[in-house]
Design a protein around this motif. Structure first.
Motif, PDB file in Angstrom:
ATOM      1  N   ASP A  73       0.815  -1.214   0.000  1.00 40.04           N
ATOM      2  CA  ASP A  73       0.000   0.000   0.000  1.00 40.04           C
ATOM      3  C   ASP A  73       0.854   1.271   0.000  1.00 40.04           C
ATOM      4  O   ASP A  73       0.344   2.370   0.171  1.00 40.04           O
ATOM      5  N   GLY A  74       2.205   1.101  -0.151  1.00 36.00           N
ATOM      6  CA  GLY A  74       3.069   2.265  -0.278  1.00 36.00           C
ATOM      7  C   GLY A  74       3.368   2.940   1.042  1.00 36.00           C
ATOM      8  O   GLY A  74       3.781   4.077   1.095  1.00 36.00           O
ATOM      9  N   THR A  75       3.150   2.240   2.153  1.00 32.83           N
ATOM     10  CA  THR A  75       3.476   2.845   3.444  1.00 32.83           C
ATOM     11  C   THR A  75       4.505   1.999   4.151  1.00 32.83           C
ATOM     12  O   THR A  75       4.574   0.791   3.962  1.00 32.83           O
ATOM     13  N   VAL A  76       5.315   2.705   4.971  1.00 30.51           N
ATOM     14  CA  VAL A  76       6.156   2.012   5.940  1.00 30.51           C
ATOM     15  C   VAL A  76       5.622   2.458   7.288  1.00 30.51           C
ATOM     16  O   VAL A  76       5.398   3.647   7.510  1.00 30.51           O
ATOM     17  N   ARG A  77       5.353   1.494   8.166  1.00 32.03           N
ATOM     18  CA  ARG A  77       4.769   1.853   9.456  1.00 32.03           C
ATOM     19  C   ARG A  77       5.668   1.378  10.581  1.00 32.03           C
ATOM     20  O   ARG A  77       6.281   0.317  10.482  1.00 32.03           O
ATOM     21  N   LEU A  78       5.698   2.181  11.643  1.00 34.55           N
ATOM     22  CA  LEU A  78       6.522   1.855  12.803  1.00 34.55           C
ATOM     23  C   LEU A  78       5.575   1.464  13.933  1.00 34.55           C
ATOM     24  O   LEU A  78       4.654   2.205  14.263  1.00 34.55           O
ATOM     25  N   TRP A  79       5.792   0.288  14.509  1.00 37.48           N
ATOM     26  CA  TRP A  79       4.866  -0.238  15.515  1.00 37.48           C
ATOM     27  C   TRP A  79       5.569  -0.383  16.847  1.00 37.48           C
ATOM     28  O   TRP A  79       6.724  -0.791  16.889  1.00 37.48           O
ATOM     29  N   ASP A  80       4.817  -0.128  17.910  1.00 35.68           N
ATOM     30  CA  ASP A  80       5.363  -0.300  19.253  1.00 35.68           C
ATOM     31  C   ASP A  80       4.646  -1.478  19.893  1.00 35.68           C
ATOM     32  O   ASP A  80       3.428  -1.453  20.065  1.00 35.68           O
ATOM     33  N   ILE A  81       5.412  -2.511  20.247  1.00 40.63           N
ATOM     34  CA  ILE A  81       4.759  -3.699  20.801  1.00 40.63           C
ATOM     35  C   ILE A  81       4.237  -3.436  22.212  1.00 40.63           C
ATOM     36  O   ILE A  81       3.147  -3.836  22.576  1.00 40.63           O
ATOM     37  N   ALA A  82       5.036  -2.693  22.989  1.00 36.97           N
ATOM     38  CA  ALA A  82       4.643  -2.470  24.380  1.00 36.97           C
ATOM     39  C   ALA A  82       3.370  -1.621  24.476  1.00 36.97           C
ATOM     40  O   ALA A  82       2.453  -1.939  25.219  1.00 36.97           O
ATOM     41  N   ASP A  83       3.313  -0.549  23.688  1.00 36.12           N
ATOM     42  CA  ASP A  83       2.115   0.299  23.752  1.00 36.12           C
ATOM     43  C   ASP A  83       0.999  -0.199  22.858  1.00 36.12           C
ATOM     44  O   ASP A  83      -0.072   0.398  22.813  1.00 36.12           O
ATOM     45  N   LYS A  84       1.267  -1.299  22.122  1.00 40.64           N
ATOM     46  CA  LYS A  84       0.269  -1.914  21.283  1.00 40.64           C
ATOM     47  C   LYS A  84      -0.309  -0.924  20.279  1.00 40.64           C
ATOM     48  O   LYS A  84      -1.519  -0.849  20.111  1.00 40.64           O
ATOM     49  N   LYS A  85       0.550  -0.122  19.652  1.00 39.41           N
ATOM     50  CA  LYS A  85      -0.049   0.780  18.676  1.00 39.41           C
ATOM     51  C   LYS A  85       0.947   1.157  17.578  1.00 39.41           C
ATOM     52  O   LYS A  85       2.145   0.882  17.679  1.00 39.41           O
ATOM     53  N   MET A  86       0.417   1.847  16.578  1.00 40.49           N
ATOM     54  CA  MET A  86       1.245   2.321  15.492  1.00 40.49           C
ATOM     55  C   MET A  86       1.811   3.672  15.914  1.00 40.49           C
ATOM     56  O   MET A  86       1.073   4.564  16.298  1.00 40.49           O
ATOM     57  N   LEU A  87       3.141   3.803  15.863  1.00 35.90           N
ATOM     58  CA  LEU A  87       3.746   5.073  16.277  1.00 35.90           C
ATOM     59  C   LEU A  87       3.781   6.066  15.126  1.00 35.90           C
ATOM     60  O   LEU A  87       3.626   7.259  15.312  1.00 35.90           O
ATOM     61  N   ASN A  88       4.011   5.572  13.919  1.00 35.32           N
ATOM     62  CA  ASN A  88       4.184   6.502  12.824  1.00 35.32           C
ATOM     63  C   ASN A  88       4.020   5.776  11.510  1.00 35.32           C
ATOM     64  O   ASN A  88       4.183   4.556  11.455  1.00 35.32           O
ATOM     65  N   LYS A  89       3.718   6.527  10.459  1.00 36.33           N
ATOM     66  CA  LYS A  89       3.753   5.896   9.151  1.00 36.33           C
ATOM     67  C   LYS A  89       4.244   6.892   8.126  1.00 36.33           C
ATOM     68  O   LYS A  89       4.065   8.109   8.267  1.00 36.33           O
ATOM     69  N   VAL A  90       4.932   6.387   7.114  1.00 33.20           N
ATOM     70  CA  VAL A  90       5.467   7.236   6.062  1.00 33.20           C
ATOM     71  C   VAL A  90       4.839   6.780   4.761  1.00 33.20           C
ATOM     72  O   VAL A  90       4.859   5.586   4.456  1.00 33.20           O
ATOM     73  N   ASN A  91       4.277   7.722   4.011  1.00 32.97           N
ATOM     74  CA  ASN A  91       3.748   7.377   2.690  1.00 32.97           C
ATOM     75  C   ASN A  91       4.862   7.537   1.675  1.00 32.97           C
ATOM     76  O   ASN A  91       5.413   8.616   1.530  1.00 32.97           O
ATOM     77  N   LEU A  92       5.195   6.457   0.994  1.00 33.72           N
ATOM     78  CA  LEU A  92       6.310   6.524   0.047  1.00 33.72           C
ATOM     79  C   LEU A  92       5.831   6.784  -1.366  1.00 33.72           C
ATOM     80  O   LEU A  92       6.628   7.089  -2.240  1.00 33.72           O
TER      81      LEU A  92
END
Length: 1917
Positions: free
Chosen positions: A1715-1734
């Motif tokens: 889908d053209g994104t790179v996403r950064l995930w945090d396992i401890a907080d159980k959420k997506m921290l950031n995403k970059v649209n490439l």
């Protein structure tokens, strides 16, 4: 004549010698009464050792091969072989059948077992899939079925300590089953290292999940759960065949002949070696053991049964012996003693005592024995052998006298002469040798006349002649002892034969059926004294005939019990017994002969109760002893109700034609007409082939049927109401005991029975699925709960129903002849009788079957044709009326007496007949109280209508309301007052087609003429009666009133026509100019000067009416004329012909004219009945090839054209109907051809004629303004309009998605080469255990792990990882699923799904818990709203085929909180389940399949499927129950909305009607919601919402959204509706809107997602919050007050997710996807921290060793390096055009390696800065790069490629390193490989990584766009 009737004596089975030990096991048990139950051949045997007595169960029709004992030890279940094998459950005490289970298995039933409380029974079939089936046996109902295994299953057992668990075992497997809902789910036993994988033969379940099983090698395997925990080696020395558990422990028996007893923990108690006992022998093999207290029963392979008393274990007692394996052919009886001798291929000869029922001698020979004979003095016994020798033994001590071998082929027959001097020996080489007994068997002569093997021999009484039969069926005679053939017939004539065992010869002609292969009767034996003959044949039947039996096809009595070939049969010496022997079943049957004189006392032995009818008099002869059938009955039996095209076939036919027509329908078609018609009155009653179909209802109305209409007639008001639910002829009608409901059965391919209410005329239940062609008789039970029906298929199937539930309770084949009537016993709901041609049968229900006994006539009468039957005043009494006018009185099944009642058949009873007389009898038929003759003279003075003839044949009678109601064959219904006057209520035409119809020019009357040779005038005004009738010499086809209404012209079938006075019907004039049928006749308009007469010989004659002369003939038609019309001036005729020509002729001369088609409609036509031409092109249906339009008629205002066609439809079209396939309104009431339609003079009524249903129907015309919609108004047009409101990419995608099914998944990359697991030959543990599922082996692509692998924590000893636990899932399936996010627990939790897991997500904490029982993608989810079922969720998944196996599509119903599975429904939806919905009470579940778009309703707690049917021919997206209903639901889909009702087991649907709104068109509907008062809202593809009242569109909410409305949600507590659509965020609009209850006002909510377009796929409303699931895989919570959005779940939108990288030191990870994104995930907080649209699809991602940089490889060949801190681009480069597959930093952070699918790896030196110039690359890579790993010192790179090879290259030069020793020395920094398998993803897990410190494993999914985080569970140190 005597020979033609069956003998009046009888055989009773007295004893069976034998026990089936071969190929069967565990088939021998003690019953509660300490009797022994087992089986042999087709007979279940209950043996009492105390009384030495046998009882027999004979309900099977073929070999029994399995047996199970009910836990209470009285009931027994047995299963048989055969094409349609069944299971019988029977009582071992009374031998009554309790239940029959059938219609599921094929081939045979291999194993049976009852569960602990005996309520359920499991069976295993012998079919290719070895189907396992669980039954509720009392109801005869299958609960669940699944394929058992690919190989044979030998044993199955319920786990008696855990409910719903079973274990089965067999060839190389053991399976542990769990029954949940209707799904049986197996887990294979894991043999592991504890024991060898081998065949398991038997098993027993114990406490604590322990299972003991006996293996082929003699070991006992002990299982705990599904794992093998220990083996008891050498328990037996060979296979363990039987294991029996009892209170004290377990008994096992094996092939080694030993019995072992074990205690409850399987410690040995004792061994009994049967080979060592006095009765033992070498090779004894135990097949069955049963241990009860101190007794053990043992059954052996060789058909012995031993009983062992434990404390005298070395003295077993032999209680039964029989012949062993091998065919049994030899049988002889002792000439003076009650002894029988048998010899078999097991080489033993045995002598049985017929009095003591015991084996008294046995001797083993060298060769298999084929025949035997005992000399007259009883001293010598001769045995013929298979090798061509024969041996003679002394009977008293079995010592040999001689052994002679003169022949090479088997000896098949030998006999001693009556004087004892000779022995004749017949051989298979077609010769007979004669030996002298006294001369030590010296050969005296031979007979060589035969050309085929010798089958039978008989000596003459004086021993001078011998007759033989051979295999060619030739009968030859020889003179003895020389053997010269006698050819002179005279010489033989007077010979008296000593015995008769030959099968051919005059005396036994009658034993042969008329058409039969000569060899299927194996043996006969004549009893001269009793004048009876007994025969044995290939079908397992023993028959008794009279002797001599001269004419073919004689009557007989038959006895079953043997399974297949009965090889021989003989009378005992004193004719007390018959002995028969079975070839393959090795059994000897002993029958007691009961002569005629004894029968009188022995009535109790009458009809044997069995499923296959024993003791019948059936034979194939013509019924010479049955009186001639009455002509009417004869006629009726000839009627066939088969149709070329059934109404059920229409949808498929339409589909096929549509395919062909795709291009042709571009023209905009006319709308359907505004007028509609309503059925007003029907003249006619179906009496000619139906009976007892006329009743009074509760309130005194009369209910009957005609054509396809159920009619309720109110005689006070002279009005009718109609039930129009049927679509073809109704053949029978029955009324509920309370007289308020009626059941009617119709004709059809899968005919239906409708039960409807006479008040509301609504269907209560519709039954179908078990009959073919039609239903000819129905009856309610006395309590009204059950219904029985009879079909008109070849075997006249009888079905017993629970009609309210729509369930079939039982089914049986009735009779091959027609059954006229069925009646349920008013006192016992399980009994019924059927009566028909030569047939009276008494039935009772047994589980899923019915057991019938023929009425036993005895000497009182003969088997007559029964026309009617009723029960008397006790449960045993029944009366039946015969075709000869007698009334028979029955008690139980016996005929007690007959009373002569009428001189013609008795057609109906309360009592009634053909002679036109109604007789009223007292309740025991002792005296006739009163008779009523039906005559014209008796008609009451005020009666309307006319009686056609005196004493018509009466077909139905009913009492009530002080009257007798009578229905006649002529279609009249009369009411007879008790005091005598008769009133005529209804009448119609008699049998014969009706074609002629004319309406009067200015009065509301019409005339009809029919093939029944009558001309009738009918009043259409309120009196609705027949005004006049006249008999004609011939039948007629057409009629017409003159313009002044004074004359009536009638065309007849012989080519003549007449004109009659319209008032008196007297002849005015008649002409006879033609030979063929006159098909149409018309007066010219105006003064009626001319009369045009059209005939079937293709001419039209024109007559001048005044001068009565023919003035012209129209010639030129090539085929018969069908319709003619005049123009207004009376100058032009329009003609239609059978060749579909439309011609024009000038009157009066008849000159042919050609008129251009455009001009035709400009001409003013006086009438229009033409079906051809441009003006009515649109009336021809899509399936014009199958059906014909027979008639049409235009209203006088020229706006509406009515048509009638061959399928029984009346249709209205707008006139002119141009363009193909016009739209119409369609009405069903006639059954088949509608032969004519006419409007009345003022267009107020339409009159239609049914050809074969003889009915005249009057419809009122309701003009356009008159808007009261009725359900019968159907506006289906044949082809749906093409325009459907637009196109939307998301809808198209969803409609066209083809779901990948995991079991069939293929490789996602195009690999080639040899797979690694095929390179290393050592199988993995998993493979050995056979847990490989589908096609993907659970091994890595990598070679074995290398020795040296650098790890980060060198110092610590690393703990191996034992297990993975799913902890987090980032993913939500929104792209192609809907309505799949819901609140639970007042909004604290949400539930949704992705891949194959159901996810419960806590809103506050973000913690998740998972339901992981699905084995493939979940497609739909719903939550039960009923408070009784709180937190109950249903999810449906995809699957491969609907074979009920574990990979079939299924629905799981589970508890969201504890994740317990409550029920699994395996469904017949072949690709998957796309929508599920619970009903209002929460008990029913509705599911929709992806396959043929079927809709199924389940009672999910029981796993029972209630109803199923194809919903639509295109995709259905959603189907939902109305929130307040358990029977009403709505489905929406591609150009489709349907409103459904569940009636019984049937789904009725109505299409949504659009016509009320002017420009409405059917669009693709995507979502549905509900409002009060039957309002339904559907969301469309164009963004509108349609509002429906009932099934009629009442308004459109235009542009509710700008794009498709994908989701709608009805809030139950306040009725507010949420809609979700696809829309761009704007000021006023939003993708989510909240509406009031009627969709008038709304409030929009914006989703703050930052997307260009929001596309909502799921909405749900909780307390003050709205939950939204989007196409972009987000789940968002929107507050209703502040409209604040809170994103709860985020995920990748499109897969596959290829790139995955874990941070080197923290619990973060990166994912990159298509889908053209790179996403950064945090396992401890159980959420997506950031995403970059490439902006482009990303393929791979990697952290640098320090975690400060990220490299991303793209699908377009570019790669990008980002700085982690700012997510800013540090550098990017594109050196390749193809996708980058892997990208890696070297451990020293200096180099970057980039591997692509261009078969290359490029190296970049990062120290040179962000310009990223390539410094070198690796060459010679044979395929695309998949993964790369650096060595620890950054100097080597290892590459794995698409051809499964690994290459090592030097860094940075890119040189290929070939030296294996050098490679082995390298220490690698990372190693990418896969490991133990966990289910969760859909097919294709694309990538997998450990996080730092190996705390978690992250897996990425291909198609499911989901990321799974698994917590690693480490083994303890």
């Amino acid at each position: 004549m005597a020979a033609r009737s069956a003998p009046s004596c009888h055989l009773r089975l007295e004893w069976v010698y034998g026990y089936r030990g071969h190929q069967c096991r565990n088939n021998l048990y003690y019953t509660a009464a300490k009797e022994i139950v087992y089986f042999v051949a087709g007979v279940g045997v209950v043996y009492s050792p105390r009384e030495h007595r046998q009882k027999f169960y004979r309900g099977h029709s073929d070999d029994i091969i399995s047996l199970a004992l009910h836990p209470e030890r009285v009931l027994v279940a047995t299963g048989q072989v055969g094409k349609e094998p069944y299971i019988c459950v029977w009582d071992s005490y009374t031998l009554q059948t309790i239940s029959v289970l059938k219609d599921v298995h094929t081939h045979g039933i291999a194993c049976l077992a009852f569960d602990l409380d005996g309520q359920r029974l499991v069976s295993v079939g012998l079919d290719s899939k070895n189907a396992v089936c669980v039954w509720d046996w009392k109801r005869g109902k299958m609960l669940s079925m699944a394929p058992g295994h690919t190989d044979r299953i030998f044993d199955i057992s319920w786990d008696l300590y855990q409910p719903n668990k079973l274990v089965s075992c067999g060839v190389k497997h053991i399976k542990f089953w769990n029954l949940c809902g209707n799904a049986l789910t197996p887990k294979r036993g894991v043999f592991g290292k504890t024991g060898d994988l081998q065949t398991i033969l038997c098993l027993a379940c114990a406490r604590d999940e322990l299972t003991y099983s006996g293996a082929l090698n003699g070991d006992i395997y002990v299982w705990k759960g599904i794992n093998l925990i220990r083996t008891i080696q050498g328990a037996h020395t060979a296979g363990i065949f039987s294991m029996n558990a009892c209170e004290e422990g377990f008994a096992t028996g094996g092939r080694d002949g030993c019995i072992r007893l074990w205690d409850l923990t399987f410690k040995p108690i004792t061994v009994i070696d049967l080979r060592e006992t006095d009765q033992g022998y070498k090779g004894l093999s135990v097949r069955s053991v049963c241990w009860r207290g101190d007794h053990i029963l043992v059954g052996t392979q060789d058909s012995e049964i031993f009983e062992i008393v434990v404390h005298e274990r070395n003295k077993p007692f032999l209680i039964m012996q029989g012949h062993c394996e091998g065919e049994l052919w030899a049988l002889a009886v002792h000439p003076t003693k009650p002894l029988a001798v048998t010899g078999s291929d097991d080489r033993s000869v045995r002598i049985w005592s017929l009095v003591d029922h015991a084996l008294i001698a046995r001797c083993n020979m060298e060769e298999p024995i084929r025949c035997a004979a005992v000399n007259v003095d009883g001293i010598h016994l001769a045995l013929g052998m298979k090798d061509g020798s024969f041996t003679v033994l002394r009977v008293r001590d079995m010592t040999e006298v001689v052994h002679i071998k003169d022949r090479k082929e088997a000896i098949h027959e030998l006999k001693y002469s009556p004087d004892g001097t000779y022995l004749a020996v017949g051989c298979n080489d077609s010769s007979v040798d004669i030996y002298g007994v006294a001369q030590r068997y010296k050969k005296f002569g031979e007979c060589v006349g035969s050309l085929s093997f010798i089958t039978h021999l008989d000596w003459s009484s004086d021993s001078r002649y011998l007759q033989t039969n051979d295999g060619n069926g030739k009968r030859l005679f020889y003179r003895m002892p020389g053997g010269k053939e006698v050819t002179n017939k005279e010489e033989i004539k007077g010979v008296h034969w000593a015995s008769w065992t030959c099968v051919s010869g005059l005396e036994v002609n009658g034993i042969w059926p008329k058409y039969s292969d000569i060899n299927d009767i194996n043996s006969v034996d004549g009893n001269y004294i009793g004048q009876v003959l007994v025969t044995a044949d290939d079908y397992g039947i023993v028959k008794l005939f009279r002797y001599p039996c001269l004419r073919k096809g004689a009557k007989f009595k038959k006895y079953i019990g043997h399974s297949a070939h009965v090889t021989n049969v003989r009378w005992s010496h004193d004719y007390q017994w018959v002995i028969s022997i079975g070839g393959a079943d090795h059994s000897v049957f002993q029958w007691k002969f009961i002569p005629e004189r004894k029968l009188k006392d022995a009535l109790h032995i009458a009809p044997q109760e069995s499923l296959a009818d024993s003791n019948t008099d059936e034979s194939d002869s013509d019924l010479s002893d049955v009186p001639e059938l009455d002509s009417e009955i004869e006629q009726e039996t000839q009627l066939t109700y088969r149709r070329q095209v059934y109404k059920e076939d229409l949808p498929q036919l339409k589909e096929q034609y549509k395919e062909k027509q795709k291009s042709g329908t571009s023209k905009r078609r006319e709308r359907a007409p505004g007028n509609s018609i309503r059925l007003h009155f029907v003249h006619g009653y179906r009496g000619y082939d139906c009976r007892s179909n006329l009743f009074y209802t509760q309130i005194g109305e009369i209910v009957y049927h005609v054509a396809a209409v159920g009619v309720i007639y109110n005689r006070q008001q002279n009005t009718q109401r109609f039930y129009l639910g049927h679509d073809d002829d109704i053949l029978c009608l029955a009324i509920h005991p309370l007289k308020d409901y009626v059941a009617t059965g119709q004709v059809g391919r899968d005919p239906t029975i409708h039960i409807w209410d006479t008040e509301t005329i609504k269907p209560l239940s519709i039954l179908k699925g078990y009959h073919q062609y039609g239903v000819c008789a129905v009856d309610f039970s006395a309590d009204g709960k059950r219904l029985v029906s009879v079909g008109i298929d070849d075997s006249h199937t009888i079905v017993l129903w629970d009609w309210k539930k729509g369930e079939k309770l039982s089914l049986a084949r009735g009779s091959k002849d027609k059954i006229f009537v069925v009646k349920m016993n008013p006192y016992v709901p399980d009994k019924l009788i059927t009566a028909g041609i030569k047939h009276m049968k008494f039935w009772r229900r047994a589980g899923g079957g019915l057991i019938g006994r023929k009425g036993y006539v005895g000497t009182l009468g003969k088997n007559d044709t029964m026309m009617c039957a009723v029960y008397g005043w006790t449960e045993e009494m029944a009366f039946s009326g015969t075709s000869t006018g007698d009334v028979c009185i029955w008690r139980d099944v016996f005929l007690v007496k007959t009373v002569k009642a009428h001189d013609g058949p008795v057609f109906s009873m309360h009592a009634l007949e053909k002679d036109g007389v109604v007789a009223l009898w007292d309740d025991s038929f002792e005296r006739c109280l009163k008779t009523y003759a039906i005559k014209r003279a008796a008609l009451a003075p005020g009666s309307k209508g006319l009686l056609l003839e005196d004493n018509p044949s009466i077909r139905a009678i009913s009492l009530g309301h002080g009257h007798i109601l009578v229905g006649t064959k002529n279609g009249e219904i009369l009411e007879v007052d008790k005091s005598g006057p008769i009133t005529l209520l209804v009448q119609g035409h008699m049998e014969g087609e009706v074609w002629g119809l004319a309406t009067h020019p200015y009065l509301p009357i019409c005339a009809t003429v029919s093939d029944d040779k009558t001309l009738r005038i009918w009043d259409l005004s309120p009196s609705h009666c027949m005004l006049a009738v006249r008999k004609l010499k011939k039948g007629g086809r057409c009629c017409c009133f003159s313009p002044d209404g004074k004359a009536l012209a009638v065309g007849l079938n012989d080519g003549s026509f007449l004109m009659a006075n319209a008032d008196t019907l007297e002849d005015l004039v008649s002409f006879h100019h033609r030979k063929d049928i006159i098909s149409d006749i018309r007066f010219s308009p105006g003064s009626g000067k001319y009369l045009a007469v059209a005939s079937h010989d293709s001419f039209i004659d024109i007559y001048n009416v005044l001068s009565s002369k023919r003035v012209g003939v129209c010639k030129g038609a090539t085929s018969y004329i069908t319709h003619i019309d005049w123009d207004i001036r009376g100058k032009l005729l329009q003609v239609n012909t059978g060749a579909k020509e439309q011609l024009f002729f000038e009157a009066p001369r008849g000159k042919k004219q050609t008129i251009p088609s455009v001009e035709v409609e400009k001409i003013g036509w006086a009438s229009w009945t033409s079906v051809l031409g441009l003006c009515c092109e649109g009336i021809w249906p899509v399936i014009g090839e199958v059906t014909d339009i027979t008639a049409s008629c235009l209203t006088s205002d020229k706006t509406v054209l009515a048509t009638g066609d061959d399928l029984g439809f009346v249709k209205l079209f707008r006139y002119p109907s141009k363009g193909k396939f016009g739209k119409f309104k369609r009405y069903v009431a006639h059954s088949t051809h509608v032969t004519n339609v006419r409007w009345t003079y003022d267009d107020s009524m339409l009159v239609t004629l049914g050809g074969t249903d003889m009915s005249l129907m009057v419809w009122t015309n309701e003009m356009e303004g008159y808007r009261e919609k009725r359900p019968c108004d159907s506006e289906e047009s044949d082809i749906d309009s093409e325009e459907d409101g637009g196109y939307d990419s998301d809808v198209t995608r969803e409609n066209e998605t083809s779901y990948t099914i995991r079991a069939l998944a293929t490789n996602i990359r195009p690999m080639f080469g040899v797979k690694p697991h095929l390179q290393q030959k050592e199988p993995s543990v998993d493979e050995r255990q056979g847990v490989v599922r589908g096609s993907r082996p659970p091994v890595s692509r990598a070679p074995p792990q290398p020795e040296k692998l650098q790890t980060n924590n060198v110092g610590k000893k690393k703990r191996p990882i034992e297990d993975l636990v799913l902890e987090l899932v980032f993913g939500y399936r929104g792209r192609d699923c809907r309505n799949n996010v819901h609140y639970l627990n007042d909004g604290d939790d949400i539930i949704y799904h992705t891949a194959s897991v159901g996810i419960l997500h806590n809103v506050a904490t973000g913690t998740q818990s998972f339901y992981q029982e699905h084995n493939d993608d979940i497609l739909c989810l719903t939550v039960n709203q009923h408070p009784k079922f709180i937190n109950i969720v249903a999810t449906g998944q995809v699957g491969d085929s609907a074979d009920m196996s574990a990979t079939a599509p299924s629905i799981h119903i589970w508890d969201a909180m504890n994740k317990q599975t409550l029920s699994i429904l395996r469904c017949y939806h072949s690709k998957g389940v796309c929508s599920v919905s619970f009903s209002a009470t929460g008990k029913l579940l509705l599911s929709v399949g992806l396959d043929e778009h079927t809709i199924t309703i389940w009672r999910w707690q029981e796993g029972a499927k209630i109803a199923s049917r194809a919903g639509h021919n295109q995709r259905i997206f959603v189907a939902e129950f109305r929130p307040d209903s358990d029977s009403q639901f709505v489905s929406v889909g591609v150009k489709h909305v349907k409103f459904w009702t569940l009636a019984g087991r049937t789904l009725l649907s109505r299409k949504g009607l659009l016509s009320t709104l002017d420009d409405a068109r059917m669009q693709t509907m995507l979502a549905v919601a509900f409002g009060a008062n039957n309002l339904t809202f559907t969301g469309t593809i164009s963004g509108d919402v349609c509002v429906w009242k009932d099934h009629i569109l009442c308004r459109i909410v235009a542009r509710a959204h700008n794009g498709p409305v994908f989701a709608m949600y009805t809030t139950l507590r306040d009725g507010l509706i949420v809609t979700g659509g696809k829309e761009r965020p704007s000021k006023e609009g939003g993708a989510v809107k909240l509406w009031d209850q009627e969709l008038r006002r709304c409030r929009a909510f914006k989703l703050e997602t930052g997307q260009v377009t929001d596309c909502v796929r799921s909405v749900c409303r909780g307390k003050g919050k709205i939950l939204v699931g989007t196409r972009n895989a987000e789940i968002i919570e929107v507050g209703e007050k502040n409209a604040a959005c809170n994103i709860l779940v985020n995920a990748h939108v499109d897969g596959p997710i290829w790139g995955l990288a874990a941070h080197p030191s923290r619990d973060f990870f990166l994912s990159a996807a298509e889908d053209g994104t790179v996403r950064l995930w945090d396992i401890a907080d159980k959420k997506m921290l950031n995403k970059v649209n490439l902006g482009h699809a990303a393929r791979t991602v990697c952290y640098s060793p320090e975690g400060d940089m990220v490299a991303i490889g793209m699908k377009n060949g570019e790669f990008i390096i980002l700085l982690v801190s700012s997510l800013k681009i540090w550098g990017k480069k594109r050196d390749r055009r193809c996708a980058i597959h892997d990208i890696r930093f070297s451990p020293d952070s200096r180099f970057l390696a980039v591997g692509s699918s261009e078969n290359s790896v490029d190296f970049y030196d990062l120290t040179l800065g962000p310009t990223l110039n390539r410094i070198s690359y690796c060459k010679d890579i044979p395929s695309f790069v998949i993964q790369m790993d650096f060595s620890a010192d950054s100097r080597h790179l290892q590459v794995s490629t698409g051809c499964y090879k690994r290459h090592v290259y030097e860094v940075p030069s890119g040189k290929h390193l070939m030296d294996q020793t050098a490679i082995d020395r390298i220490t690698w920094a990372t190693w990418t490989a896969k490991h133990k398998r966990f289910l969760g993803h859909s097919p294709h897990v694309t990538n997998i990584r450990f996080t730092s410190g190996d705390r978690h494993v992250i897996s990425a999914g291909g198609d499911d766009c989901s990321l799974f985080v698994w917590r690693c569970v480490h083994m303890p140190h």
